[in-house]
Design an enzyme around this catalytic site. Structure first.
Site, PDB file in Angstrom:
ATOM      1  N   ASN A 296       0.878  -1.172   0.000  1.00  0.00           N
ATOM      2  CA  ASN A 296       0.000   0.000   0.000  1.00  0.00           C
ATOM      3  C   ASN A 296       0.914   1.219   0.000  1.00  0.00           C
ATOM      4  O   ASN A 296       1.557   1.525   1.009  1.00  0.00           O
ATOM      5  CB  ASN A 296      -0.918   0.008   1.225  1.00  0.00           C
TER       6      ASN A 296
ATOM      7  N   GLU B 193      -3.901   1.692  -3.061  1.00  0.00           N
ATOM      8  CA  GLU B 193      -4.062   3.107  -2.743  1.00  0.00           C
ATOM      9  C   GLU B 193      -3.103   3.949  -3.592  1.00  0.00           C
ATOM     10  O   GLU B 193      -2.366   4.796  -3.081  1.00  0.00           O
ATOM     11  CB  GLU B 193      -3.859   3.361  -1.241  1.00  0.00           C
TER      12      GLU B 193
ATOM     13  N   TYR C 214      -7.496  -3.726  -2.421  1.00  0.00           N
ATOM     14  CA  TYR C 214      -7.467  -2.690  -1.390  1.00  0.00           C
ATOM     15  C   TYR C 214      -8.851  -2.698  -0.756  1.00  0.00           C
ATOM     16  O   TYR C 214      -9.791  -2.110  -1.251  1.00  0.00           O
ATOM     17  CB  TYR C 214      -7.138  -1.324  -2.001  1.00  0.00           C
TER      18      TYR C 214
ATOM     19  N   ASP D  51      -3.961  -4.817   1.116  1.00  0.00           N
ATOM     20  CA  ASP D  51      -4.371  -4.172   2.356  1.00  0.00           C
ATOM     21  C   ASP D  51      -5.822  -4.551   2.619  1.00  0.00           C
ATOM     22  O   ASP D  51      -6.733  -4.080   1.940  1.00  0.00           O
ATOM     23  CB  ASP D  51      -4.219  -2.656   2.210  1.00  0.00           C
TER      24      ASP D  51
ATOM     25  N   ASN E  12      -7.370  -4.138   5.598  1.00  0.00           N
ATOM     26  CA  ASN E  12      -7.968  -3.259   6.599  1.00  0.00           C
ATOM     27  C   ASN E  12      -8.623  -4.023   7.739  1.00  0.00           C
ATOM     28  O   ASN E  12      -9.668  -3.620   8.265  1.00  0.00           O
ATOM     29  CB  ASN E  12      -8.963  -2.305   5.938  1.00  0.00           C
TER      30      ASN E  12
ATOM     31  N   ASP F 263       2.673   4.748   4.630  1.00  0.00           N
ATOM     32  CA  ASP F 263       2.445   4.390   6.028  1.00  0.00           C
ATOM     33  C   ASP F 263       2.242   2.886   6.173  1.00  0.00           C
ATOM     34  O   ASP F 263       1.842   2.416   7.233  1.00  0.00           O
ATOM     35  CB  ASP F 263       1.261   5.166   6.618  1.00  0.00           C
ATOM     36  N   HIS F 264       2.519   2.152   5.111  1.00  0.00           N
ATOM     37  CA  HIS F 264       2.480   0.690   5.124  1.00  0.00           C
ATOM     38  C   HIS F 264       3.821   0.175   4.603  1.00  0.00           C
ATOM     39  O   HIS F 264       4.467   0.821   3.767  1.00  0.00           O
ATOM     40  CB  HIS F 264       1.385   0.149   4.203  1.00  0.00           C
TER      41      HIS F 264
END
Length: 358
Positions: free
Chosen positions: A49, A88, A181, A232, A234, A335-336
């Site tokens: 991501n 993303e 995603y 990802d 989530n 941030d991943h």
């Protein structure tokens, strides 16, 4: 799960972070090594991501002597995986210029003996639910190494995915790679894609997404294919997957987690799949989401997963290796952090040969 801030256990959602156009790639350091040289018989699939592709499009690394783009440098450092699944990407479906630039970045300054890549995209086409930042939200892209491209039978974008979240890649080896995603559950409204009327929350949409992905995977398995879900998702599956805390409030997050685990792992009529990181590494604690603005390791979750058909583990034992690149360098501007899996292709060759002789 892209957000520059630490998530609170009591929040109902997080705002969508803008494309990080000004964020720089960290300086390479001597002590950070690449993944080791793979076996020639391995199919290697990476996932990341990237929280926006802007920093990957730099013409060259200011701290490097060569002229490779950050994206090309990543591919080279990790020994040219056959697949790199990005989530993303934050590219508007109308922005063909950025799509071309990402393709160019993947192949920038390629030497004659180095592989090239082709990119497939799925970008938002939902005019009511994917409109932030001029349509530069969500989006997935898959880089496929050209010398492996002949093994690809088809790439498709499911009709039910209007937010640019899913790419399905069917291979001639009896494998399907699904780059996803997955929806992040929040209390924000979800609108009917046709009428624009509010018909629930993003939590409701997340549960629908789980069902759509399950139906897709089961249909493929029933047609005799082995499925790899990667990206990802989530969801932090269990207490061990959240540090220092696992999100339990509001209670809908607990319900989302239970629904995911039931549909893809435990429910009798579900996928009964295998989380390959836990399969290979047991209770080892590594995380994929490291929010920016916090000290490394202070707050993190394992929400990016590789989930495979149980048949790839038993009876085939085809999963050779897997890991999470849990370090600040590989997080880069995002941030991943990336994660990857390697499959033993010789198993599929032997199976095909046996089928041909029957």
């Amino acid at each position: 799960m892209s957000s520059p801030l630490k998530r609170s256990l009591s929040t109902t959602g997080r705002s969508i972070s803008p494309p990080p156009l000004q964020r720089k790639i960290p300086r390479l350091t001597e002590h950070v090594s690449s993944t080791r040289e793979p076996s020639v018989d391995q199919l290697r699939i990476f996932s990341w991501n990237v929280n926006g592709v802007g920093p990957l499009l730099q013409k060259q690394l200011s701290f490097s002597a060569d002229s490779l783009s950050p994206l090309r440098t990543f591919l080279k450092r990790h020994h040219w995986p056959q697949f790199l699944c990005l989530q993303e990407v934050k590219i508007s479906s109308k922005d063909t210029a950025t799509q071309r630039r990402l393709q160019a970045a993947a192949n920038q300054s390629a030497a004659g003996d180095e592989p090239s890549y082709t990119i497939e995209f799925s970008l938002p086409r939902d005019k009511y639910n994917a409109t932030g930042f001029g349509g530069k939200v969500h989006g997935v892209a898959t880089l496929i190494r050209d010398d492996f491209g002949s093994r690809l039978r088809a790439t498709r974008r499911p009709d039910w995915d209007l937010e640019g979240r899913v790419l399905v890649h069917e291979l001639d080896m009896g494998l399907v790679v699904i780059n996803g995603y997955w929806v992040n559950g929040t209390s924000n409204p979800y609108r009917d894609p046709e009428t624009g009327q509010v018909v629930g929350t993003r939590h409701d949409h997340k549960l629908r997404f789980h069902q759509w992905m399950l139906d897709e995977a089961l249909r493929l398995e029933r047609s005799g294919l082995h499925v790899i879900l990667i990206g990802d998702m989530n969801i932090a599956r269990a207490r061990i997957d959240g540090h220092p805390n696992l999100r339990t409030s509001p209670v809908q997050h607990v319900k989302n987690r239970a629904d995911f685990n039931a549909k893809f792992f435990t429910y009798e009529n579900g996928l009964s799949a295998v989380d390959v990181f836990r399969h290979k590494h047991g209770n080892r604690q590594k995380y994929t989401y490291h929010p920016r603005g916090r000290n490394w390791g202070e707050s993190c979750d394992r929400v990016d997963l590789i989930v495979v058909s149980r048949s790839l583990v038993d009876p085939l034992d085809a999963v050779a290796e897997t890991d999470i690149l849990d370090n600040a360098l590989d997080r880069g501007h995002s941030d991943h952090v990336p994660l990857w899996v390697a499959l033993d292709m010789s198993i599929f060759s032997a199976k095909a040969a046996q089928s041909g002789s029957d």
